[in-house]
Design a protein around this motif. Structure first.
Motif, mmCIF file in Angstrom:
data_model
loop_
_atom_site.group_PDB
_atom_site.id
_atom_site.type_symbol
_atom_site.label_atom_id
_atom_site.label_comp_id
_atom_site.label_asym_id
_atom_site.label_seq_id
_atom_site.Cartn_x
_atom_site.Cartn_y
_atom_site.Cartn_z
ATOM 1 N N LEU A 71 0.816 -1.210 0.000
ATOM 2 C CA LEU A 71 0.000 0.000 0.000
ATOM 3 C C LEU A 71 0.854 1.267 0.000
ATOM 4 N N GLY A 72 2.166 1.102 0.205
ATOM 5 C CA GLY A 72 3.064 2.233 0.044
ATOM 6 C C GLY A 72 3.530 2.397 -1.389
ATOM 7 N N HIS B 248 3.501 3.419 -5.155
ATOM 8 C CA HIS B 248 2.876 4.597 -5.769
ATOM 9 C C HIS B 248 1.718 4.223 -6.683
ATOM 10 N N THR C 24 -0.229 1.561 -6.631
ATOM 11 C CA THR C 24 -1.369 1.072 -5.846
ATOM 12 C C THR C 24 -2.075 2.227 -5.153
ATOM 13 N N ARG C 25 -1.277 3.100 -4.547
ATOM 14 C CA ARG C 25 -1.861 4.262 -3.856
ATOM 15 C C ARG C 25 -2.649 5.130 -4.835
ATOM 16 N N ASP C 26 -2.086 5.355 -6.021
ATOM 17 C CA ASP C 26 -2.767 6.215 -6.993
ATOM 18 C C ASP C 26 -4.091 5.609 -7.444
ATOM 19 N N TYR D 246 -6.081 3.737 -5.627
ATOM 20 C CA TYR D 246 -7.067 3.947 -4.561
ATOM 21 C C TYR D 246 -7.441 5.421 -4.415
ATOM 22 N N LEU D 247 -6.469 6.312 -4.600
ATOM 23 C CA LEU D 247 -6.789 7.747 -4.534
ATOM 24 C C LEU D 247 -7.838 8.107 -5.581
ATOM 25 N N GLU E 40 -4.392 8.069 4.286
ATOM 26 C CA GLU E 40 -2.984 7.727 4.501
ATOM 27 C C GLU E 40 -2.772 6.279 4.064
ATOM 28 N N PHE E 41 -1.684 6.056 3.326
ATOM 29 C CA PHE E 41 -1.350 4.714 2.848
ATOM 30 C C PHE E 41 0.005 4.326 3.416
ATOM 31 N N GLU E 42 0.070 3.155 4.023
ATOM 32 C CA GLU E 42 1.322 2.700 4.618
ATOM 33 C C GLU E 42 1.617 1.269 4.210
ATOM 34 N N ASP E 43 2.908 0.999 4.051
ATOM 35 C CA ASP E 43 3.378 -0.332 3.671
ATOM 36 C C ASP E 43 3.520 -1.201 4.915
#
Length: 679
Positions: free
Chosen positions: A530-531, A533, A535-537, A539-540, A554-557
């Motif tokens: 989930l950290g 980029h 994957t985060r993009d 979900y954003l 907030e996304f954390e690995d």
């Protein structure tokens, strides 16, 4: 003619060489050397059956020539005539005990058959005979890797590289060993060197993708997995690995399509279909009926046919007067959700009532593994055993009741259970519902997990325990529960530390609705990858479509377990995904004082949280539907006094509940086992 054939063969002109050798054999049909070279050229051209015939003729003409028997062994192995290949290698070694390559190839054959002791002996002898022979060094490293002797395995891999610096296979093997040691950066470097040497080898692309995935670099990993598929589109495993990565990032449709393709390419592989079945649990449209039909397909293809080879067994009612002999088959006897949910139970079983036998099918070895070993009367490192060998061992041990702790997850040995090596077989914990196996007699559950009325969707008979179907081992060394975060942060923080494969568009829509309703709230999503980029993009973008901006997310690995648990001290309320809810994740949130809002679904995988919350007497966060889920989350976010009170109360409540009571659970399990033993 023969001399011209030798020159052509040595320069890689195999078709030309074969023509010359054909002519030479016709001129001198009693020459064993000519037939042997004809076999070598045939094998180089992929004409394996023709090569075997030629080598057999060579051994008839030259019965005392070790090299002729060695060549025959190689061709037979390629032909998959394993027993005959072994015989040929052994004959070559009778004639020449110092034949290094025969020791090496025999060692590889033993390894392929799971006979690691014999493999190690053969390969160590090859290394003794020729200490700088890179193949034997690399292959011995592989066997030691199989055995979990990672330091020594690394040494032999590095010795192979010193002997042959451009040896791509040795670099790959070294990458495997380093990856097993969680030395991600070094493993990546080794794989990249192997890829420089053999850039068109799909396996190396797959290995490099795997270690990037270990590091949470999902988009990079997917790129290498896609390249592996491009290089070997006919290879089922390449599609499976790509599917796994896509699903890990929440790309459910494309990931599921990859698994379906893997099954099409290798319909004879039970593992390809098992993987597809496992991931179908994550689909938002999953139902009990569809899962029952899908799992029945596995049994029809692979389960029922294996029953013809099952060992003879004796019904456990014959065990009257002695403890029930109960076997457990798992790759997860250690720090893994399966381990956390059954170690207390096994430790608490009365040895006068139940004799525990563990068949460990992995290299896992940690402090929790040590507890399992102490709880077991007998322990087997069963990973290298073939399905037939493991089934035979279980039957020979006289196991009365055999537990499957994997279901259709990656490390399952359902093909062993299909052989019916024990008279009563039960699936538990690692399974997410029915296995579909006609050879599986029971599934262990409770009333919350499999409510009365849905038994028809399970191939197994439902064996319900009265309180809860697992016994939880809380994380040792977990930090103390901190004060309610919202009182110092100024806004409620929701959190989900679940696998993003569970977080599909429907889940995002519901969570976005909650965030819009609760002013100044935010959501923390934490899990491996989930950290990343990409994957985060993704979900954003999904949240933005529902009016929730990046400032609320907030996304954390991944982080070490203790650090991950400490992160709960910044979370006020946990949000459970659906239809696949949290398992150990739910218990960890509760242990850290964080209430979990859950919506139980229809399937087994959708009801874990309900089971745990019922066991600890905390069902006030259980929603009746998705609208109620939103209202519960909003209501809890608005009642800070209740949040603070529950936060302080949850850990002692869990500790005193049936969820953690090993003795009570063991007593209930023993009673259930006695009942099924006497049916």
């Amino acid at each position: 003619m023969h001399g011209l054939g030798v020159v052509a063969y040595q320069t890689g002109q195999y078709a030309v060489a074969l023509a010359y050798f054909t002519r030479a054999c016709s001129l001198r049909p009693m020459s064993g050397a000519f037939h042997s070279n004809f076999g070598l050229a045939s094998q180089a051209l992929g004409q394996v059956d023709q090569a075997v015939t030629a080598f057999r003729r060579a051994t008839e003409l030259l019965p005392d020539a070790a090299e002729a028997h060695f060549n025959l062994g190689n061709a037979l192995k390629e032909q998959r005539s394993v027993a005959d290949a072994r015989t040929s290698y052994l004959r070559a070694l009778e004639l020449d005990p110092n034949h290094t390559r025969a020791h090496n190839n025999l060692g590889n054959l033993f390894r392929d058959q799971g006979e690691l002791d014999a493999a190690e002996r053969s390969l160590r002898r090859a290394v003794e005979l020729e200490p700088a022979y890179p193949d034997s060094l690399a292959n011995l490293g592989n066997v030691l890797w199989d055995r979990g002797q990672l330091d020594e395995a690394e040494r032999y891999c590095r010795d192979a590289i010193r002997a042959k610096p451009d040896y791509a296979a040795a670099w790959t093997n070294l990458g495997n060993v380093l990856r097993s040691q969680k030395r991600w950066a070094e493993s990546e470097s080794a794989y990249r060197r192997a890829l420089e040497l053999q850039p068109e080898l799909a396996e190396i692309h797959g290995n490099l993708g795997a270690v990037l995935l270990d590091q949470g670099r999902l988009d990079e990993a997917i790129g290498f997995f896609r390249r592996a598929v491009e290089l070997r589109p006919e290879r089922s495993e390449a599609h499976s690995v790509l599917g796994n990565a896509l699903l890990t990032g929440g790309q459910i449709e494309e990931g599921d399509a990859c698994y379906r393709r893997a099954v099409e390419l290798q319909p004879e592989s039970s593992r390809a279909l098992s993987a597809a079945l496992h991931w179908r649990q994550y689909r938002p449209d999953v139902t009990l009926a569809s899962l029952a039909a899908d799992h029945a397909e596995w049994d029809a293809r692979y389960g029922r046919p294996a029953r013809t080879a099952r060992p003879q067994t004796v019904h456990p009612s014959a065990a009257n007067g002695r403890p029930l002999r109960v076997g457990f088959v798992s790759a997860d006897f250690g720090r893994h959700p399966v381990g956390y949910f059954c170690v207390r139970a096994l430790e608490a079983l009365d040895p006068r009532e139940v004799e525990v036998v563990c068949y460990s099918t992995s290299r896992r070895n940690d402090d929790l593994t040590a507890r399992f070993k102490r709880a077991a009367a007998r322990w087997y490192d069963a990973g290298p055993m073939s399905d037939d060998a493991l089934a035979g061992q279980i039957a020979a041990d006289g196991i009365d009741i055999l537990f499957d702790l994997a279901g259709h997850t990656a490390a399952n040995r359902l093909s062993v259970f299909a052989r019916k090596p024990a008279p009563v077989q039960i699936t538990w914990i690692g399974s997410e519902g029915t296995t579909g196996l006609s050879a599986m007699d029971f599934i262990l559950a409770d009333e919350r997990l499999i409510p009365t009325g849905v038994d028809a969707h399970y191939r197994e008979k439902v064996l319900r325990l009265p309180d809860v179907y697992v016994c939880y081992e809380p994380p040792a060394g977990a930090p103390a529960v901190g004060p309610l975060p919202v009182r110092s942060r100024g806004g409620v923080t929701f959190g989900s530390f679940n696998n993003p494969a569970k977080i599909h568009a429907g889940v995002v829509a519901v969570w976005a609705s909650i965030l819009r309703r609760v002013a100044d709230s935010r959501l923390v999503l934490k899990y491996r990858c989930l950290g990343d980029h990409g994957t985060r993009d993704r979900y954003l973008k999904m949240f933005a479509e529902h009016g929730v901006g990046a400032d609320r997310l907030e996304f954390e690995d991944w982080s070490p377990h203790a650090e991950m648990l400490a992160r709960y001290n910044t979370i006020d309320i946990a949000l459970d995904p659906f239809p696949f809810v949290g398992g150990a994740t739910t218990c960890e949130a509760l242990w850290m004082g964080v209430p979990v809002i859950t919506r139980p679904g229809e399937t087994f995988a959708g009801r874990h949280s309900l089971s745990y919350l019922t066991a600890i007497g905390a069902t006030e966060t259980v929603a009746r539907g998705l609208d109620d889920y939103v209202e519960l989350a909003v209501g809890w976010a608005e009642d800070l006094d209740r949040l603070a009170s529950v936060r302080a109360d949850l850990r002692p409540r869990i500790e005193a509940s049936p969820l953690c009571d090993g003795r009570q659970f063991a007593a209930q399990l023993t009673s259930a086992l006695r009942d099924v033993a006497n049916l």
